[in-house]
Design a protein around this motif. Structure first.
Motif, PDB file in Angstrom:
ATOM      1  N   LYS A  70       0.905  -1.108  -0.091  1.00 51.08           N
ATOM      2  CA  LYS A  70      -0.068  -0.055   0.149  1.00 51.08           C
ATOM      3  C   LYS A  70       0.982   1.375   0.168  1.00 51.08           C
ATOM      4  CE  LYS A  70      -3.898   2.156   2.333  1.00 51.08           C
ATOM      5  NZ  LYS A  70      -4.948   2.001   3.289  1.00 51.08           N
ATOM      6  N   ASP A  71       0.533   2.062  -0.993  1.00 50.32           N
ATOM      7  CA  ASP A  71       1.467   3.542  -1.016  1.00 50.32           C
ATOM      8  C   ASP A  71       0.654   4.376  -0.091  1.00 50.32           C
ATOM      9  OD1 ASP A  71       2.079   5.972  -1.675  1.00 50.32           O
ATOM     10  OD2 ASP A  71       2.281   5.668  -3.790  1.00 50.32           O
ATOM     11  N   ALA A  73       0.821   7.474   0.414  1.00 48.75           N
ATOM     12  CA  ALA A  73       0.527   8.692  -0.203  1.00 48.75           C
ATOM     13  C   ALA A  73      -0.804   8.676  -0.919  1.00 48.75           C
ATOM     14  CB  ALA A  73       1.688   9.176  -1.130  1.00 48.75           C
ATOM     15  N   SER A  74      -0.964   7.616  -1.752  1.00 49.71           N
ATOM     16  CA  SER A  74      -2.079   7.727  -2.593  1.00 49.71           C
ATOM     17  C   SER A  74      -3.173   6.790  -2.033  1.00 49.71           C
ATOM     18  CB  SER A  74      -1.801   6.921  -3.995  1.00 49.71           C
ATOM     19  OG  SER A  74      -1.176   5.633  -3.886  1.00 49.71           O
ATOM     20  N   GLY A  75      -2.759   5.878  -1.248  1.00 46.41           N
ATOM     21  CA  GLY A  75      -3.745   4.692  -0.678  1.00 46.41           C
ATOM     22  C   GLY A  75      -4.062   3.710  -1.463  1.00 46.41           C
ATOM     23  N   ASN A  76      -3.246   3.481  -2.782  1.00 43.43           N
ATOM     24  CA  ASN A  76      -3.331   2.437  -3.734  1.00 43.43           C
ATOM     25  C   ASN A  76      -2.474   1.153  -3.086  1.00 43.43           C
ATOM     26  OD1 ASN A  76      -5.073   3.883  -5.372  1.00 43.43           O
ATOM     27  ND2 ASN A  76      -3.186   4.569  -6.421  1.00 43.43           N
ATOM     28  N   GLU A  78      -0.589  -2.024  -4.693  1.00 46.52           N
ATOM     29  CA  GLU A  78      -0.116  -2.388  -5.813  1.00 46.52           C
ATOM     30  C   GLU A  78       0.847  -3.818  -5.908  1.00 46.52           C
ATOM     31  OE1 GLU A  78       1.984   0.965  -7.362  1.00 46.52           O
ATOM     32  OE2 GLU A  78       0.198   1.658  -8.271  1.00 46.52           O
TER      33      GLU A  78
END
Length: 282
Positions: A70-71, A73-76, A78
């Motif tokens: 989980k990033d 910053a973005s909440g994504n 991947e």
């Protein structure tokens, strides 16, 4: 009038008696179609439930670079596992966006699956005979092997360098713990809830080496080039997608989806994107 009333009442009693007998008959013996002899397993409708809901709920890791990270910053989220999950959502529901990702760890993933919080586990999960007692597995979708991560310059170069008193860091609920105990019974094993905690502990000097599947360790080495993967893999770790036991329709659909991903080249694209090379017969 009285005679007709009694006759009508008699018919009602006969009808109720028949219904009761039918109900008892259905509950007895289980029809033989469900898992563990239950009448058609509620798990057998898993695929239908997903299609009715219009969304595939998948457990992935949030702390494993290259597979599920989980990033902040973005909440994504991947990674390889995430892309495989999205590709399966497209195969099953026609749209890779018809998916909900939920965080799992090695410790929580099976309970979450069995509690119906998720439909699938796509989370660097090694297929083992012990786990097969709790869940059903798809065909192998990734082949890994257990290795060691150390700080560059460490005297540890392979599993042969793990001795009595060597502090080995690992993650709770993973096969890595059992494997290292079997290989080096005298080593000191320190277990953590997730990979990021274990890696942070290694960087803080709390252990001499961290062990898990090489694919996960390569991701850590990418995060911090002061660390490296050493030695040859000392186990075979075939990853499978875990599905609630008895959900045969969903299992078949997942396996069919994986086959199509291999056949149409999509699997190779995902593999090369994250692993950096072509797959070797997964």
């Amino acid at each position: 009038m009285k005679r007709k009333s009694w006759m009508a009442f008699g018919f009602v009693l006969m009808f109720l008696f028949t219904v009761l007998l039918t109900g008892c008959g259905n509950n007895e013996g289980g029809g033989g179609n469900g898992a563990d002899g239950n009448s058609p397993s509620e798990a057998s409708s898993a695929l239908g439930d997903i299609k009715s809901r219009g969304k595939l709920v998948v457990g992935v890791k949030y702390d494993t670079k290259l597979f599920g990270l989980k990033d902040p910053a973005s909440g994504n989220v991947e990674g390889f596992d995430v892309d495989i999950a999205k590709a399966l959502a497209k195969e099953i529901l026609g749209d890779e966006n018809k998916i909900e990702l939920k965080e799992v760890t090695s410790k929580t993933r099976i309970p979450m699956l069995n509690n119906k919080e998720i439909d699938l586990i796509v989370a660097t999960m090694t297929i083992t005979e012990e786990r097969k007692k709790e869940v059903d597995f798809s065909d192998v979708y990734f082949k890994a092997g257990q290795s060691l991560l150390v700080k560059k310059g460490s005297p540890i170069k392979s599993i042969d360098d793990i001795k009595k008193g060597t502090k080995v860091l690992a993650v709770k609920g993973s096969t890595s713990v059992d494997n290292i105990k079997a290989k080096v019974p005298d080593a000191t094993i320190l277990e953590f809830d997730n990979y990021q905690d274990a890696f942070s502990a290694l960087k803080a000097g709390q252990g001499d080496t961290l062990t898990t599947d090489n694919a996960i360790l390569y991701g850590m080495a990418v995060q911090d080039p002061n660390y490296e993967v050493v030695g040859e893999p000392f186990t075979d770790e075939p990853y499978g997608i875990a599905i609630k036991k008895g959900a045969t329709d969903l299992l078949n659909s997942v396996n069919e989806g994986l086959k199509r991903l291999h056949d149409n080249g999509e699997y190779d694209k995902i593999y090369e994107k994250w692993i950096g090379k072509a797959p070797s017969g997964e």
